[in-house]
Scaffold this motif. Structure first.
Motif, short mmCIF file in Angstrom:
data_model
loop_
_atom_site.label_atom_id
_atom_site.label_comp_id
_atom_site.label_asym_id
_atom_site.label_seq_id
_atom_site.Cartn_x
_atom_site.Cartn_y
_atom_site.Cartn_z
N ALA A 189 -6.29 4.57 3.28
CA ALA A 189 -6.00 4.32 1.86
C ALA A 189 -4.52 3.96 1.73
N VAL A 190 -4.23 3.17 0.69
CA VAL A 190 -2.85 2.80 0.36
C VAL A 190 -2.62 3.16 -1.11
N LEU A 191 -1.70 4.06 -1.35
CA LEU A 191 -1.32 4.44 -2.72
C LEU A 191 0.08 3.91 -3.00
N THR A 192 0.30 3.49 -4.24
CA THR A 192 1.63 3.00 -4.62
C THR A 192 2.05 3.62 -5.94
N SER A 193 3.36 3.55 -6.17
CA SER A 193 3.84 3.84 -7.52
C SER A 193 3.42 2.65 -8.39
N GLN A 194 3.68 2.74 -9.66
CA GLN A 194 3.29 1.66 -10.57
C GLN A 194 4.37 0.59 -10.71
N TRP A 195 5.47 0.70 -9.95
CA TRP A 195 6.54 -0.27 -10.00
C TRP A 195 6.12 -1.51 -9.21
N CYS A 196 6.51 -2.67 -9.68
CA CYS A 196 6.11 -3.93 -9.06
C CYS A 196 6.59 -4.05 -7.62
N ARG A 197 7.77 -3.54 -7.28
CA ARG A 197 8.28 -3.67 -5.91
C ARG A 197 7.46 -2.86 -4.91
N LEU A 238 6.28 5.33 2.73
CA LEU A 238 7.09 4.13 2.91
C LEU A 238 7.94 3.89 1.68
N ARG A 239 9.22 3.64 1.92
CA ARG A 239 10.05 3.16 0.81
C ARG A 239 9.76 1.66 0.68
N HIS A 240 9.65 1.19 -0.55
CA HIS A 240 9.41 -0.24 -0.78
C HIS A 240 10.42 -1.06 0.01
N ALA A 241 10.05 -2.29 0.32
CA ALA A 241 10.93 -3.20 1.05
C ALA A 241 12.13 -3.57 0.17
N THR A 242 13.05 -4.33 0.74
CA THR A 242 14.33 -4.63 0.09
C THR A 242 14.16 -5.29 -1.27
N ALA A 243 14.73 -4.63 -2.25
CA ALA A 243 14.82 -5.13 -3.63
C ALA A 243 16.27 -4.88 -4.04
N PRO A 244 17.11 -5.90 -4.00
CA PRO A 244 18.54 -5.70 -4.21
C PRO A 244 18.88 -4.94 -5.49
N GLY A 245 19.89 -4.07 -5.38
CA GLY A 245 20.35 -3.29 -6.51
C GLY A 245 19.95 -1.84 -6.41
N THR A 246 20.16 -1.13 -7.51
CA THR A 246 19.83 0.29 -7.59
C THR A 246 19.16 0.55 -8.93
N GLY A 247 18.12 1.38 -8.91
CA GLY A 247 17.42 1.69 -10.16
C GLY A 247 16.78 0.44 -10.75
N ASP A 248 16.65 0.42 -12.06
CA ASP A 248 16.10 -0.74 -12.76
C ASP A 248 17.04 -1.14 -13.88
N THR A 262 -5.24 6.71 8.32
CA THR A 262 -3.90 7.07 7.86
C THR A 262 -3.75 6.78 6.38
N LEU A 263 -3.12 7.70 5.67
CA LEU A 263 -2.76 7.48 4.28
C LEU A 263 -1.38 6.84 4.23
N VAL A 264 -1.28 5.69 3.59
CA VAL A 264 -0.01 5.00 3.39
C VAL A 264 0.35 5.15 1.92
N VAL A 265 1.56 5.63 1.66
CA VAL A 265 2.07 5.76 0.30
C VAL A 265 3.33 4.92 0.20
N VAL A 266 3.34 3.91 -0.67
CA VAL A 266 4.52 3.09 -0.88
C VAL A 266 5.18 3.57 -2.17
N THR A 267 6.38 4.10 -2.01
CA THR A 267 7.07 4.75 -3.12
C THR A 267 8.56 4.39 -3.08
#
Length: 187
Positions: free
Chosen positions: A87-95, A38-48, A145-150
């Motif tokens: 299981a749900v795995l995420t990147s370490q980014w807050c979004r 899964l791509r993270h939900a809407t976070a306006p902008g690009t990059g950080d 199911t493995l869910v990965v939010v990235t």
């Protein structure tokens, strides 16, 4: 007028297959051993923003209200379809963490640095990180199911498929050590 009719016919020919692709993907998620990136939900902008810090959410690009609603809706779709999340795995980014918490609950998500954002990193580092992330995915056996939010760049690197905010790419190990793309889902 004729051009409009041809365009309308072409669109009607494509729409049912797109819906079938999504329906098949949701069906696959209900079968044990599936994976969804899964791509993270809407976070306006690009990059950080320049100078962002991983440990400080106030310095990062974060979900807006529409992103929070997308994340909640995504979780509702998993629950209404009775998809067992193993299981749900995420990147370490807050979004990504917030998307996962809103969709799947605070106790579910676990950080996995292999899925951290690749945006703006040198190609060699991106390639090594993609290989590491693929190894994590290939080891998944369930249950559920493995869910990965990235992030979008990561999903593109792993599957060669783009994903908009809140969208997911459904995968399954093929038995020969590869991952087969089965479809896409959206909130």
């Amino acid at each position: 007028m004729k051009a409009r009719r041809v365009l309308a016919a072409a669109l009607l020919a494509v729409i049912p297959s797109s819906f079938g692709f999504a329906a098949e993907a949701w069906g696959e998620l209900a079968r044990p051993g599936a994976i969804v990136l899964l791509r993270h939900a809407t976070a306006p902008g690009t990059g950080d923003p320049p100078g962002f810090r991983l440990e400080d959410c106030s310095t990062q690009r974060n979900l807006d209200e529409s992103g929070r609603a997308e994340a909640r809706k995504l979780g509702e779709q998993f629950r209404s379809r009775k998809i067992q999340v193993g299981a749900v795995l995420t990147s370490q980014w807050c979004r990504t963490r917030e998307t996962a918490r809103l969709a799947f609950g605070a106790q579910q998500p676990r950080d996995e640095p292999a899925f951290n954002s690749q945006f703006g990193r040198p190609q060699g580092e991106r390639d090594a990180q993609t290989a590491q992330a693929l190894q994590v995915l290939k080891r998944w056996k369930g249950p559920g199911t493995l869910v990965v939010v990235t992030h979008g760049a990561n999903i593109q690197a792993m599957t060669q498929m783009p994903a908009a905010s809140g969208e997911g790419v459904v995968l399954r190990p093929d038995g020969q050590g590869e991952l087969k793309v089965l479809g896409t889902i959206a909130p």
